[in-house]
Scaffold this motif. Structure first.
Motif, PDB file in Angstrom:
ATOM      1  N   GLU A  77      27.348 -48.885 -38.851  1.00 44.81           N
ATOM      2  CA  GLU A  77      28.476 -47.737 -38.165  1.00 44.81           C
ATOM      3  C   GLU A  77      29.300 -48.210 -36.695  1.00 44.81           C
ATOM      4  OE1 GLU A  77      25.165 -44.727 -40.013  1.00 44.81           O
ATOM      5  OE2 GLU A  77      24.548 -45.117 -37.986  1.00 44.81           O
ATOM      6  N   ALA A  78      28.599 -48.622 -35.677  1.00 45.45           N
ATOM      7  CA  ALA A  78      28.588 -48.781 -34.359  1.00 45.45           C
ATOM      8  C   ALA A  78      29.846 -50.303 -34.873  1.00 45.45           C
ATOM      9  CB  ALA A  78      27.427 -49.829 -33.554  1.00 45.45           C
ATOM     10  N   SER A  79      29.688 -50.646 -35.649  1.00 44.76           N
ATOM     11  CA  SER A  79      31.067 -51.802 -35.531  1.00 44.76           C
ATOM     12  C   SER A  79      32.139 -50.493 -35.805  1.00 44.76           C
ATOM     13  CB  SER A  79      30.667 -52.426 -36.970  1.00 44.76           C
ATOM     14  OG  SER A  79      31.411 -52.117 -38.091  1.00 44.76           O
ATOM     15  N   LEU A  80      32.607 -49.191 -36.402  1.00 47.70           N
ATOM     16  CA  LEU A  80      33.314 -49.320 -36.443  1.00 47.70           C
ATOM     17  C   LEU A  80      33.939 -48.038 -35.621  1.00 47.70           C
ATOM     18  CD1 LEU A  80      31.875 -47.988 -39.763  1.00 47.70           C
ATOM     19  CD2 LEU A  80      33.705 -49.401 -39.914  1.00 47.70           C
ATOM     20  N   ILE A  81      33.167 -47.735 -34.790  1.00 42.10           N
ATOM     21  CA  ILE A  81      33.506 -46.479 -33.831  1.00 42.10           C
ATOM     22  C   ILE A  81      34.681 -47.221 -32.759  1.00 42.10           C
ATOM     23  CG2 ILE A  81      32.868 -45.596 -31.247  1.00 42.10           C
ATOM     24  CD1 ILE A  81      30.929 -44.801 -34.013  1.00 42.10           C
ATOM     25  N   GLY A  82      35.246 -46.574 -32.316  1.00 43.19           N
ATOM     26  CA  GLY A  82      36.854 -47.146 -31.770  1.00 43.19           C
ATOM     27  C   GLY A  82      38.040 -47.658 -32.326  1.00 43.19           C
ATOM     28  N   ARG A  83      37.988 -47.674 -33.639  1.00 41.94           N
ATOM     29  CA  ARG A  83      38.094 -48.800 -34.624  1.00 41.94           C
ATOM     30  C   ARG A  83      39.541 -47.938 -35.323  1.00 41.94           C
ATOM     31  NH1 ARG A  83      35.845 -54.404 -37.044  1.00 41.94           N
ATOM     32  NH2 ARG A  83      37.721 -54.602 -37.240  1.00 41.94           N
ATOM     33  N   THR A  84      40.387 -48.271 -35.868  1.00 46.80           N
ATOM     34  CA  THR A  84      41.797 -47.369 -36.642  1.00 46.80           C
ATOM     35  C   THR A  84      41.049 -48.064 -38.580  1.00 46.80           C
ATOM     36  OG1 THR A  84      43.397 -49.195 -36.753  1.00 46.80           O
ATOM     37  CG2 THR A  84      43.723 -47.890 -35.083  1.00 46.80           C
ATOM     38  N   PRO A  85      40.905 -46.689 -38.838  1.00 46.63           N
ATOM     39  CA  PRO A  85      40.740 -46.615 -40.340  1.00 46.63           C
ATOM     40  C   PRO A  85      41.328 -48.351 -40.845  1.00 46.63           C
ATOM     41  CG  PRO A  85      40.593 -44.898 -39.855  1.00 46.63           C
ATOM     42  CD  PRO A  85      40.938 -45.269 -39.009  1.00 46.63           C
ATOM     43  N   SER A  86      40.797 -49.138 -41.637  1.00 43.82           N
ATOM     44  CA  SER A  86      41.133 -50.136 -41.981  1.00 43.82           C
ATOM     45  C   SER A  86      40.724 -51.071 -42.987  1.00 43.82           C
ATOM     46  CB  SER A  86      41.812 -51.223 -41.716  1.00 43.82           C
ATOM     47  OG  SER A  86      40.818 -51.853 -40.654  1.00 43.82           O
ATOM     48  N   PHE A  87      41.022 -51.575 -44.573  1.00 42.30           N
ATOM     49  CA  PHE A  87      40.589 -52.635 -45.099  1.00 42.30           C
ATOM     50  C   PHE A  87      39.234 -53.580 -44.146  1.00 42.30           C
ATOM     51  CE2 PHE A  87      40.056 -56.275 -47.061  1.00 42.30           C
ATOM     52  CZ  PHE A  87      39.304 -56.292 -48.626  1.00 42.30           C
ATOM     53  N   GLU A  88      39.571 -53.663 -43.375  1.00 49.07           N
ATOM     54  CA  GLU A  88      39.098 -55.206 -42.052  1.00 49.07           C
ATOM     55  C   GLU A  88      38.311 -54.434 -41.454  1.00 49.07           C
ATOM     56  OE1 GLU A  88      42.593 -54.127 -42.084  1.00 49.07           O
ATOM     57  OE2 GLU A  88      43.259 -56.693 -43.578  1.00 49.07           O
ATOM     58  N   ALA A  89      37.926 -52.939 -41.006  1.00 48.14           N
ATOM     59  CA  ALA A  89      37.378 -53.057 -40.244  1.00 48.14           C
ATOM     60  C   ALA A  89      35.720 -52.443 -41.004  1.00 48.14           C
ATOM     61  CB  ALA A  89      37.750 -51.207 -39.632  1.00 48.14           C
ATOM     62  N   PHE A  90      36.620 -52.058 -42.519  1.00 48.61           N
ATOM     63  CA  PHE A  90      35.425 -51.487 -43.317  1.00 48.61           C
ATOM     64  C   PHE A  90      35.263 -52.668 -44.053  1.00 48.61           C
ATOM     65  CE2 PHE A  90      38.409 -47.582 -44.437  1.00 48.61           C
ATOM     66  CZ  PHE A  90      38.227 -47.131 -42.881  1.00 48.61           C
ATOM     67  N   ARG A  91      35.516 -53.985 -44.257  1.00 49.44           N
ATOM     68  CA  ARG A  91      34.822 -55.285 -44.675  1.00 49.44           C
ATOM     69  C   ARG A  91      33.568 -55.612 -43.506  1.00 49.44           C
ATOM     70  NH1 ARG A  91      38.973 -59.309 -44.601  1.00 49.44           N
ATOM     71  NH2 ARG A  91      38.386 -59.366 -42.220  1.00 49.44           N
ATOM     72  N   ASP A  92      34.439 -55.423 -42.377  1.00 48.41           N
ATOM     73  CA  ASP A  92      33.416 -55.678 -41.352  1.00 48.41           C
ATOM     74  C   ASP A  92      32.332 -55.392 -41.305  1.00 48.41           C
ATOM     75  OD1 ASP A  92      35.017 -57.911 -40.242  1.00 48.41           O
ATOM     76  OD2 ASP A  92      35.943 -56.239 -39.150  1.00 48.41           O
ATOM     77  N   ALA A  93      32.264 -54.066 -41.350  1.00 45.85           N
ATOM     78  CA  ALA A  93      30.735 -53.067 -41.431  1.00 45.85           C
ATOM     79  C   ALA A  93      30.242 -52.761 -42.960  1.00 45.85           C
ATOM     80  CB  ALA A  93      31.587 -51.610 -41.461  1.00 45.85           C
ATOM     81  N   ALA A  94      30.412 -53.649 -43.647  1.00 48.64           N
ATOM     82  CA  ALA A  94      29.491 -54.323 -45.289  1.00 48.64           C
ATOM     83  C   ALA A  94      29.587 -55.113 -44.563  1.00 48.64           C
ATOM     84  CB  ALA A  94      30.899 -54.744 -46.433  1.00 48.64           C
ATOM     85  N   GLU A  95      29.471 -56.306 -44.514  1.00 52.15           N
ATOM     86  CA  GLU A  95      29.275 -57.743 -44.328  1.00 52.15           C
ATOM     87  C   GLU A  95      27.234 -57.186 -43.328  1.00 52.15           C
ATOM     88  OE1 GLU A  95      29.679 -60.295 -45.008  1.00 52.15           O
ATOM     89  OE2 GLU A  95      31.552 -60.334 -46.569  1.00 52.15           O
ATOM     90  N   ILE A  96      28.175 -56.660 -41.828  1.00 51.29           N
ATOM     91  CA  ILE A  96      26.721 -56.509 -41.209  1.00 51.29           C
ATOM     92  C   ILE A  96      26.140 -56.002 -41.522  1.00 51.29           C
ATOM     93  CG2 ILE A  96      25.733 -54.802 -38.935  1.00 51.29           C
ATOM     94  CD1 ILE A  96      29.024 -55.420 -38.016  1.00 51.29           C
ATOM     95  N   ALA A  97      26.480 -54.339 -43.111  1.00 57.04           N
ATOM     96  CA  ALA A  97      25.402 -53.943 -43.451  1.00 57.04           C
ATOM     97  C   ALA A  97      24.927 -54.362 -44.689  1.00 57.04           C
ATOM     98  CB  ALA A  97      25.941 -52.814 -44.501  1.00 57.04           C
ATOM     99  N   MET A  98      25.260 -55.655 -45.126  1.00 56.03           N
ATOM    100  CA  MET A  98      24.293 -56.728 -46.137  1.00 56.03           C
ATOM    101  C   MET A  98      24.142 -57.702 -46.236  1.00 56.03           C
ATOM    102  SD  MET A  98      24.208 -54.644 -48.832  1.00 56.03           S
ATOM    103  CE  MET A  98      24.282 -54.713 -49.539  1.00 56.03           C
ATOM    104  N   ARG A  99      24.585 -57.987 -43.992  1.00 60.70           N
ATOM    105  CA  ARG A  99      23.622 -59.219 -43.453  1.00 60.70           C
ATOM    106  C   ARG A  99      21.750 -58.878 -43.784  1.00 60.70           C
ATOM    107  NH1 ARG A  99      24.365 -59.171 -37.497  1.00 60.70           N
ATOM    108  NH2 ARG A  99      26.815 -58.773 -38.812  1.00 60.70           N
ATOM    109  N   GLY A 100      21.720 -60.550 -44.162  1.00 62.35           N
ATOM    110  CA  GLY A 100      20.026 -60.859 -44.343  1.00 62.35           C
ATOM    111  C   GLY A 100      20.047 -59.800 -45.924  1.00 62.35           C
ATOM    112  N   ALA A 101      21.005 -59.551 -46.422  1.00 67.14           N
ATOM    113  CA  ALA A 101      20.048 -58.827 -47.815  1.00 67.14           C
ATOM    114  C   ALA A 101      19.452 -60.019 -48.859  1.00 67.14           C
ATOM    115  CB  ALA A 101      21.504 -58.129 -48.532  1.00 67.14           C
ATOM    116  N   GLN A 102      18.117 -59.890 -49.105  1.00 66.99           N
ATOM    117  CA  GLN A 102      17.431 -60.703 -49.517  1.00 66.99           C
ATOM    118  C   GLN A 102      17.109 -60.263 -51.316  1.00 66.99           C
ATOM    119  OE1 GLN A 102      13.096 -60.803 -47.677  1.00 66.99           O
ATOM    120  NE2 GLN A 102      14.766 -61.913 -46.484  1.00 66.99           N
ATOM    121  N   PRO A 103      18.038 -59.867 -51.778  1.00 66.23           N
ATOM    122  CA  PRO A 103      17.921 -59.738 -53.669  1.00 66.23           C
ATOM    123  C   PRO A 103      17.293 -60.422 -53.826  1.00 66.23           C
ATOM    124  CG  PRO A 103      19.388 -61.598 -53.657  1.00 66.23           C
ATOM    125  CD  PRO A 103      19.188 -60.854 -52.239  1.00 66.23           C
ATOM    126  N   LEU A 104      16.201 -60.008 -55.882  1.00 67.86           N
ATOM    127  CA  LEU A 104      15.213 -60.199 -56.029  1.00 67.86           C
ATOM    128  C   LEU A 104      15.959 -61.819 -57.005  1.00 67.86           C
ATOM    129  CD1 LEU A 104      13.413 -57.330 -57.032  1.00 67.86           C
ATOM    130  CD2 LEU A 104      12.725 -59.364 -55.158  1.00 67.86           C
TER     131      LEU A 104
END
Length: 103
Positions: A48-75
């Motif tokens: 969420e914090a990675s989005l603050i101050g940025r313009t809405p864009s694919f790059e900003a949303f992709r960066d947030a998605a990468e951060i959100a899923m960082r460390g994911a440990q699927p079964l």
């Protein structure tokens, strides 16, 4: 937004709730929560914090998605959810940035 295997199934493989507050074309507040990827709904404040101050864009949303899923440990049988989660986050944030869509 729910991503399901089939429309008839009641449960989501992944779900994403996204909200953005925009001011002057810049993201001032962001909320992002996921379901179906952990035992309970999951928020990632760093994404969420990675989005603050940025313009809405694919790059900003992709960066947030990468951060959100960082460390994911699927079964062993659900590793696909990591990519599905990333794509779903980008889609939900895109929808949130454009407001309600009509057909």
């Amino acid at each position: 937004m729910k991503v399901r295997d089939r429309h008839s199934y009641a449960f989501a493989l992944v779900s994403v709730a996204a909200g953005l507050e925009l001011e002057g074309g810049v993201i001032r507040k962001a909320g992002l929560a996921m379901g179906g990827v952990a035992p309970m709904p999951w928020r990632v404040p760093d994404a969420e914090a990675s989005l603050i101050g940025r313009t809405p864009s694919f790059e900003a949303f992709r960066d947030a998605a990468e951060i959100a899923m960082r460390g994911a440990q699927p079964l062993s049988q659900n590793a696909f959810k990591v990519d599905l989660g990333k794509h779903s986050i980008v889609r939900a944030l895109t929808l949130a940035s454009n407001g309600p869509q009509t057909k």
